[in-house]
Scaffold this motif. Structure first.
Motif, short mmCIF file in Angstrom:
data_model
loop_
_atom_site.label_atom_id
_atom_site.label_comp_id
_atom_site.label_asym_id
_atom_site.label_seq_id
_atom_site.Cartn_x
_atom_site.Cartn_y
_atom_site.Cartn_z
N UNK A 1 0.83 -1.20 0.00
CA UNK A 1 0.00 0.00 0.00
C UNK A 1 0.87 1.25 0.00
N UNK A 2 0.49 2.25 -0.81
CA UNK A 2 1.25 3.50 -0.91
C UNK A 2 0.29 4.68 -0.77
N UNK A 3 0.74 5.70 -0.05
CA UNK A 3 -0.08 6.89 0.11
C UNK A 3 0.83 8.08 0.38
N UNK A 4 0.45 9.25 -0.14
CA UNK A 4 1.19 10.48 0.14
C UNK A 4 0.47 11.24 1.24
N UNK A 5 1.23 11.74 2.22
CA UNK A 5 0.63 12.49 3.32
C UNK A 5 1.52 13.68 3.65
N UNK A 6 0.90 14.69 4.29
CA UNK A 6 1.68 15.80 4.80
C UNK A 6 2.37 15.33 6.08
N UNK A 7 3.49 15.93 6.41
CA UNK A 7 4.27 15.48 7.55
C UNK A 7 3.48 15.55 8.85
N UNK A 8 2.56 16.51 8.96
CA UNK A 8 1.77 16.62 10.18
C UNK A 8 0.79 15.45 10.35
N UNK A 9 0.46 14.77 9.24
CA UNK A 9 -0.52 13.68 9.26
C UNK A 9 0.16 12.31 9.32
N UNK A 10 1.48 12.29 9.35
CA UNK A 10 2.22 11.03 9.22
C UNK A 10 1.80 10.00 10.25
N UNK A 11 1.84 10.34 11.52
CA UNK A 11 1.62 9.34 12.56
C UNK A 11 0.16 8.92 12.66
N UNK A 12 -0.77 9.86 12.40
CA UNK A 12 -2.18 9.47 12.36
C UNK A 12 -2.43 8.49 11.21
N UNK A 13 -1.78 8.77 10.08
CA UNK A 13 -1.94 7.87 8.92
C UNK A 13 -1.33 6.50 9.20
N UNK A 14 -0.16 6.47 9.82
CA UNK A 14 0.47 5.19 10.16
C UNK A 14 -0.42 4.38 11.11
N UNK A 15 -1.07 5.07 12.04
CA UNK A 15 -1.95 4.37 12.97
C UNK A 15 -3.12 3.73 12.23
N UNK A 16 -3.66 4.46 11.25
CA UNK A 16 -4.78 3.93 10.46
C UNK A 16 -4.32 2.75 9.60
N UNK A 17 -3.15 2.89 8.97
CA UNK A 17 -2.64 1.84 8.08
C UNK A 17 -2.29 0.57 8.85
N UNK A 18 -1.84 0.75 10.09
CA UNK A 18 -1.45 -0.41 10.89
C UNK A 18 -2.63 -1.01 11.64
N UNK A 19 -3.78 -0.34 11.58
CA UNK A 19 -4.96 -0.85 12.27
C UNK A 19 -4.96 -0.57 13.74
N UNK A 20 -4.10 0.37 14.20
CA UNK A 20 -4.05 0.71 15.62
C UNK A 20 -3.94 2.21 15.76
N UNK A 21 -4.06 2.71 16.96
CA UNK A 21 -3.94 4.13 17.23
C UNK A 21 -2.70 4.39 18.04
N UNK A 22 -2.02 5.49 17.71
CA UNK A 22 -0.82 5.87 18.44
C UNK A 22 -1.18 6.30 19.85
#
Length: 549
Positions: free
Chosen positions: A528-549
Motif C-alpha cells: 500500500x502507498x499513500x502520500x501524506x503531509x508530515x503533520x498527518x504522518x503518525x495518524x496515517x500510520x496508525x490507520x494503516x497499521x490498524x491501531x492508534x498511536x
C-alpha cells in the motif's frame, strides 16, 4: 543510522542458487560466504539475530530463566565419571549438569532454570543444504533442574508455551511434532518444525488431524484382519542360491506380506528376536522404548552363532532357544501360510502360522510407519513432509550419568529430573526468510526487522529534502522507531530496489514534494502507498497499521 555509513552491499543480480532464501539474503547484503561451510553475518543480519535473541531472552525471563555462558570447549575430565557417555557422544546436557554438581547440594535450591546462547560446530556439514547446514550455528540451549518428575512436567509444558510465543512474535508458522526420543534416558521429546522443502528433517503428519511425529517414532493405526484361509501343514524346503528373505520369497512365489523377517538384537545385553512382516522394517527406537532398554543394538552376522545355532540369513523363531526373548510386530499376527527361515542355510519353513508355530512374549508396534497408513488417532492418513527444525525439547527423569545428586527434605540422596531445551537461532532466521521472502526481496515481521523504518532521500543535494528527512528522523526516533536513512548518492530507482531487497516494514520516501512537507508512505507487507503531509504522518500510520498511536 545513515546507509552510506553501513556495510550493506546489495547486488542487482546473481546466478540462480539452489537455496532461494540464501540467494535473497546475499542480494540484499545480509550474508556473505567466507569459506566452504562458513558464512559471515553482515550488519543487517546481525541486527535481526540480536532482535530474535532479545525476544527469546524476554520470554525465558518470564519463566525464571537465568542466562549464563559456558565454555565452548570442554575438558574431557568431566566425562571420566561415565566413559560410556563420552564415547557415545551423548553429551548435549552434560556441561550444565557438571556445573550443577559443584554448587547444588539440596532440593531447596530447586527448581533452577539456566540458559545460554552459544556458537556450536557441526561435525559434518552436508553440501546439499549449504548455508542451512553451515559448520557454525547459534544455539539457545537451556536446562531446568527439578526435584521430581511432576515438577519437571509442569515446567516442561510452560517451556513449550514459551517457544510458541517466541515463534508467534516472529510471525512464523510452525508444526509441533512428537520428537525422536531414541537417545538414552529420554522420557519424552518434542520438536517445532517450519515446513519447508529445503529442510533436513522428515516427519509424518495426519491429513485430517494435528497428529505429527518424527519419522523415527511415527505410528499408524493397526486394524487386525479377519483370517478365513485354512492353515497348511508346516513344511521345510530349500531355496538354492536365495541369500535373502526376499529372494527366497520370490523363489517360492510367496507374497512378501506373508514372509516373516526375524532379526536378533541385544537389549541391555540380553538377546531378543524381533519379527516383522517381509515388506516391513524393524524400528529399533520403538523396540528399545517398549523394552525400556538403555542400549539396543543389532547382533552382527559374525556374532549370531554365540546366541543361536543358525545361519544369519535363515535365523528362525521356530524352536527358538529359551535364552532368547521373542517379540513380534502386530502385522505378523495377520500372516497365514507364511514363510520364515529354518536356521539352516537356504532352508525355509512354509505354511507358517504364528499362533501355531511360535509364541511371542508380546505383539507391539515395532516397525516404521509408511505413507498412506491410517493415522494413530484414526483421523486421516499419514503423509510425509520436510521441514527446518527450529527447536527441540526433551525430558530426562534422572541425571545419574553425571552423578548429579541432591539431598531432599528427608536427607535422602536423589537425582535431578532434567529438562533440556534447544532453539537453533540460525534455523529460525532462515525459516523466517523462507516464509517472508519473494523475488523482489525480504518482508521482515515488525518485531525483528533490522530497522522499523527505511527513510529514503532521493536527492541528497536538495536542501528541502534534507530538512524534511532530518525532521522526520527526529520525530520517528522520539516515538521509538529505529530508522535507516538512505543518504547515498545513487539513482532513485536503485534506492527503491534496494529498499525492496532490505525489506523494512515501513518505507518513507522524500522527493520532489519535500518543500510542501509531503512524504510518501509504503507498507512493505501489503504494498500500500499513500502520500501524506508530515503533520498527518503518525495518524496515517496508525490507520494503516490498524491501531492508534
Amino acid at each position: 543510522m545513515k546507509q552510506s555509513q553501513m556495510l550493506i552491499p546489495t547486488l542487482e543480480d546473481l546466478p540462480t542458487m539452489d537455496e532461494p532464501h540464501f540467494y535473497v539474503l546475499v542480494r540484499a547484503g545480509y550474508i556473505r560466504q567466507f569459506a566452504s561451510g562458513s558464512y559471515c553475518y553482515l550488519p543487517l543480519a546481525h541486527r535481526v539475530i540480536e532482535k530474535i535473541k532479545g525476544i527469546i531472552r524476554e520470554e525465558l525471563a518470564d519463566i525464571g530463566g537465568q542466562e549464563i555462558l559456558l565454555p565452548s570447549q570442554q575438558s574431557t575430565e568431566i566425562w571420566q565419571k561415565d566413559p560410556e557417555i563420552y564415547e557415545t557422544e551423548k553429551v548435549t546436557e552434560d556441561p550444565f549438569v557438571a556445573l550443577l554438581t559443584q554448587d547444588i547440594y539440596s532440593t531447596t535450591q530447586l527448581p533452577l532454570h539456566l540458559f545460554q546462547f552459544q556458537t556450536k560446530l557441526r561435525e559434518k556439514s552436508p553440501i546439499r543444504f549449504g548455508w542451512l547446514k553451515s559448520q557454525e550455528y547459534l544455539l539457545q540451549e537451556g536446562r531446568s533442574f527439578h526435584e521430581n518428575e511432576g515438577n519437571l512436567e509442569d515446567f516442561f509444558r510452560r517451556y513449550e508455551e514459551v517457544y510458541r510465543r517466541i515463534f508467534a512474535r516472529c510471525k512464523i508458522e510452525v508444526r509441533e511434532i512428537n520428537g525422536n526420543d531414541a537417545a538414552k534416558g529420554i522420557a519424552e521429546a518434542k520438536e517445532f518444525i517450519a515446513v519447508s522443502e529445503i529442510g533436513e528433517e522428515t516427519f509424518f503428519y495426519s491429513t485430517e488431524s494435528d497428529y505429527a511425529a518424527h519419522k523415527e517414532i511415527a505410528a499408524s493405526q493397526y486394524i487386525p484382519k479377519r483370517l478365513h484361509a485354512s492353515i497348511g501343514e508346516l513344511e521345510k524346503k530349500s531355496a538354492p542360491d536365495a541369500d535373502s528373505l526376499i529372494a527366497a520369497a520370490d523363489y517360492f512365489e510367496v507374497d512378501y506380506k506373508k514372509a516373516v523377517r526375524a532379526e536378533l538384537f541385544l537389549a541391555d545385553g540380553r538377546p531378543v528376536m524381533i519379527l516383522t512382516r517381509g515388506d516391513h522394517q524393524v524400528n529399533p527406537n520403538k523396540v528399545r522404548k517398549y523394552l525400556q532398554a538403555d542400549r539396543f543394538i543389532k547382533i552382527s552376522d559374525e556374532k549370531i552363532s554365540s546366541y543361536i545355532d543358525a545361519d544369519p540369513v535363515t535365523v528362525s523363531p521356530i524352536n527358538l532357544p529359551e535364552t532368547i526373548e521373542l517379540y513380534a510386530d502386530h502385522y505378523v499376527k495377520d500372516v497365514t501360510n507364511g514363510m520364515v527361515g529354518a536356521n539352516t542355510k537356504h532352508q525355509w519353513f512354509l505354511n507358517v502360522d504364528p499362533k501355531r508355530d511360535f509364541q511371542p512374549k508380546a505383539f507391539g508396534d515395532f516397525r516404521f510407519a509408511e505413507i498412506g497408513e491410517i493415522s494413530p488417532d484414526g483421523q486421516g492418513v499419514l503423509a510425509l513432509a520436510r521441514g527446518i527444525r527450529l527447536s527441540r525439547l526433551f525430558k530426562k527423569t534422572k541425571s545419574t550419568e553425571m552423578k548429579a545428586l541432591a539431598l531432599n527434605e528427608a536427607e535422602e540422596n536423589i537425582s535431578f529430573a532434567l529438562g533440556s531445551y534447544e532453539l537453533d537461532v540460525n534455523h529460525l532466521f532462515a525459516a523466517i526468510v523462507e516464509q517472508y521472502a519473494d523475488e523482489e526481496g525480504l518482508h521482515w515481521p515488525d518485531e525483528i526487522a533490522p530497522f522499523a523504518v527505511h527513510l529514503l532521500q532521493f536527492d541528497v543535494a536538495d536542501l528541502a529534502q534534507s530538512q524534511l528527512v532530518a525532521e522526520l528522523e527526529a520525530s520517528l526516533t522520539e516515538r521509538g522507531y529505529d530508522v535507516l536513512i538512505d543518504d547515498r548518492k545513487v539513482a532513485t530507482d536503485r534506492k527503491s530496489k534496494d529498499a525492496d531487497l532490505i525489506g523494512c516494514p515501513l518505507r518513507l520516501s522524500v522527493g520532489e514534494k519535500a518543500a510542501e512537507g509531503i512524504v510518501e508512505i509504503t507498507i512493505k507487507h501489503t504494498g500500500a502507498m499513500v502520500e501524506v503531509r508530515k503533520e498527518e504522518l503518525f495518524d496515517t500510520l496508525a490507520i494503516l497499521s490498524g491501531s492508534e498511536e
